[in-house]
Design a protein around this motif. Structure first.
Motif, short mmCIF file in Angstrom:
data_model
loop_
_atom_site.label_atom_id
_atom_site.label_comp_id
_atom_site.label_asym_id
_atom_site.label_seq_id
_atom_site.Cartn_x
_atom_site.Cartn_y
_atom_site.Cartn_z
N THR A 103 0.81 -1.23 0.00
CA THR A 103 0.00 0.00 0.00
C THR A 103 0.84 1.28 0.00
OG1 THR A 103 -0.20 -0.28 2.40
CG2 THR A 103 -2.05 -1.01 1.06
N SER A 104 2.16 1.11 -0.05
CA SER A 104 3.04 2.27 -0.13
C SER A 104 4.16 1.94 -1.11
CB SER A 104 3.65 2.61 1.23
OG SER A 104 2.70 3.21 2.08
N ILE A 105 4.39 2.85 -2.04
CA ILE A 105 5.40 2.59 -3.06
C ILE A 105 6.36 3.76 -3.23
CG2 ILE A 105 5.74 2.29 -5.55
CD1 ILE A 105 3.21 0.60 -5.59
N LEU A 106 7.63 3.42 -3.28
CA LEU A 106 8.65 4.43 -3.54
C LEU A 106 9.13 4.15 -4.95
CD1 LEU A 106 10.38 6.75 -2.66
CD2 LEU A 106 11.91 5.17 -1.51
N ASN A 107 8.85 5.07 -5.85
CA ASN A 107 9.13 4.84 -7.26
C ASN A 107 10.34 5.59 -7.81
OD1 ASN A 107 8.77 4.09 -9.99
ND2 ASN A 107 7.46 5.86 -10.36
N PHE A 108 11.31 4.83 -8.32
CA PHE A 108 12.50 5.45 -8.89
C PHE A 108 12.45 5.45 -10.40
CE2 PHE A 108 13.89 4.41 -4.65
CZ PHE A 108 14.71 5.49 -4.32
N ALA A 109 11.45 4.80 -10.96
CA ALA A 109 11.33 4.75 -12.41
C ALA A 109 10.70 6.06 -12.89
CB ALA A 109 10.47 3.57 -12.84
N PRO A 110 11.21 6.59 -13.97
CA PRO A 110 10.69 7.86 -14.48
C PRO A 110 9.35 7.71 -15.20
CG PRO A 110 12.41 7.09 -15.91
CD PRO A 110 12.37 6.14 -14.75
N THR A 111 8.35 7.38 -14.45
CA THR A 111 7.01 7.20 -15.01
C THR A 111 5.97 7.59 -13.98
OG1 THR A 111 7.82 5.22 -16.10
CG2 THR A 111 5.45 5.57 -16.11
N VAL A 112 4.83 8.00 -14.47
CA VAL A 112 3.72 8.32 -13.58
C VAL A 112 2.99 7.03 -13.32
CG1 VAL A 112 1.55 9.54 -13.34
CG2 VAL A 112 3.46 10.63 -14.52
N LEU A 113 2.93 6.63 -12.08
CA LEU A 113 2.26 5.38 -11.74
C LEU A 113 0.79 5.61 -11.44
CD1 LEU A 113 4.82 3.56 -9.41
CD2 LEU A 113 4.34 3.13 -11.82
N ASN A 114 0.00 4.69 -11.90
CA ASN A 114 -1.42 4.75 -11.65
C ASN A 114 -1.76 3.75 -10.56
OD1 ASN A 114 -3.82 6.02 -12.47
ND2 ASN A 114 -3.15 5.80 -14.60
N VAL A 115 -2.30 4.24 -9.47
CA VAL A 115 -2.63 3.32 -8.38
C VAL A 115 -4.03 3.60 -7.86
CG1 VAL A 115 -0.25 3.11 -7.62
CG2 VAL A 115 -1.69 4.91 -6.66
N PRO A 116 -4.65 2.59 -7.28
CA PRO A 116 -6.00 2.78 -6.73
C PRO A 116 -5.96 3.64 -5.48
CG PRO A 116 -5.16 0.61 -6.18
CD PRO A 116 -4.21 1.20 -7.17
N GLU A 117 -7.07 4.15 -5.10
CA GLU A 117 -7.14 4.98 -3.92
C GLU A 117 -6.68 4.19 -2.69
OE1 GLU A 117 -10.48 7.85 -1.76
OE2 GLU A 117 -10.82 6.92 -3.71
#
Lengths: 257, 257
Positions: B181-195
């Motif tokens: 339920t928590s993500i740290l994103n290093f990839a250069p992309t906009v992530l789509n996640v549910p509420e």
DNA sequence: CCATCTTTGTGCACGCGTTCACAAAGACAT
DNA sequence: ATGTCTTTGTGAACGCGTGCACAAAGATGG
């Protein structure tokens, strides 16, 4: 405003809000992707969705750059890519030095996003003599002694610090003294710099702690007989009885290396 | 799709402002350093200087946590360390999985700041079969196929994505489906996640672009008519017609070492 | 040339975050 | 105890960023 032709930067980059500047790279990335798919134009709505922001915000952001859109149509992708690149200063070459070639420094040196954005790794610098000459990402590592010379010879104005926390301030001072005026700091320390020097910080530990905070909050609400918000997406067991590890007898150091 | 709402009803439950939460780790680091030097108490002025913020801001931040200071004296270092740690949820163990063990993923796995903050690397995951079993930072890399099992068995709720941009969304979807339920994103992309799922992004390319913007602005002013700060060294930059920028094969960004 | 339709550009209101400035609270000396 | 001195905690003003809502601009079709 005045039926000014499309070519009219008009107001210089004087009043662009910081928040807007921070989003320009995001738009640029989305636009680049569209450009590669040969999409000619894009509406604020579509582009906003691709960049993950509100369309009104995007339009307002672009309005600070000038009126580059066409009502009833949208924005010309190529033109916008150029304008944003120019505004961000990406149409010129920015030599960058990376100091501290450990795991992170090496990862940075190998990072592909550099070249495609006008950034060029001018040199890799490390304090360890045994690293000298050793190639990383095709570039030979140079010793710290060469720092000043490299910066001056190549006209480097952007430096990346990827050293342990203990060495960061010292490296920073030398970079600034040698002429660097922008620093990207990966060391977990607050850097002290003279006026006129920009510092941006990236700190994994902090990001994780912020996530932990929200995670804890979510778990707490869930257990505390709920309240509102966040519908149970997937009820699953996640919390293990956190073995009371006592008064955090944890590791001593915030640690340098 | 016209509604990718990723907003939460605001800082409801607990009254702690988001901006304050983001600074707590900073205070914690400064306090930990003081604690190691056996400093018993610290004033808001001193601590603020160490953390690089305004003292009034610091006091207001702490006021959201409660009244832990003593007027005329300051704050008890040990007590404050405990309170902030508790507030951030660092008194419990947070298992974390890192997906994508390339240069960056390896750097992250070796990062020392994890353990000292209550974060534990539960697993390293990579899609490359030839990586399987190979130890990185003392932990054997596991194949993506094991992802769901690992997350569920260890009760992992925080995931770190260090994959190429192209794989990020897919990995993200799997992580979320498995319970993260928590993500740290290093990839250069906009992530789509549910509420209900938090995402924080770290992007080196963006940070550098922001620095370039300010750098360009500084150079411009300098040429126009400077007046203060920073002696102009050899701010020489070479021109380079931003020709084709190739396949924006963006790869992840970075992290602190 | 006019009507209609689409999408931009922006005035405006609102809320969050920052900063100032000061009264209240407590320590400490006498 | 009492007065003085230090430092916290916070009320209030201010500025920035965000999002709504809409008029203006231009495309498009008849």
């Amino acid at each position: 405003m005045a039926t000014g032709r499309t070519h009219r930067p008009a107001t210089r980059s004087r009043g662009i809000p910081e928040a807007t500047v921070a989003r320009l790279p995001l738009y640029l990335r989305a636009l680049t992707a569209l450009s590669e798919r040969s999409v000619p134009t894009v509406s604020s709505e579509e582009l906003a969705a691709a960049a993950g922001v509100n369309s009104a915000k995007l339009r307002k952001d672009f309005s600070y750059l000038g009126s580059y859109g066409t009502r009833g149509v949208g924005y010309d992708v190529e033109y916008l890519v150029y304008q944003i690149s120019r505004e961000l200063g990406l149409t010129q070459d920015w030599p960058v030095v990376i100091v501290g070639i450990g795991n992170l420094g090496a990862a940075l040196a190998n990072y592909g996003g550099f070249a495609s954005r006008g950034f060029r790794v001018a040199a890799l610098i490390d304090a360890d003599p045994s690293m000298a000459g050793k190639p990383v990402a095709g570039i030979p590592v140079q010793h710290t002694d060469e720092l000043e010379k490299i910066i001056q010879d190549d006209g480097v104005s952007i430096g990346v610090i990827a050293t342990p926390a203990g060495a960061a301030q010292q490296v920073c001072d030398r970079l600034v003294a040698a002429g660097v005026t922008s620093i990207l700091n990966f060391a977990p320390t607050v850097l002290n710099v003279p006026e006129g020097v920009d510092v941006r910080k990236v700190d994994l530990s902090i990001e994780l702690q912020i996530l932990a905070f929200h995670e804890q909050r979510k778990a707490g609400e869930e257990a505390a007989g709920d309240a509102d918000a966040v519908p149970p997406v997937a009820a699953r067991k996640q919390q293990q009885p956190s073995t009371d590890q006592g008064p955090d007898g944890d590791v001593p150091a915030v640690m340098p290396a």
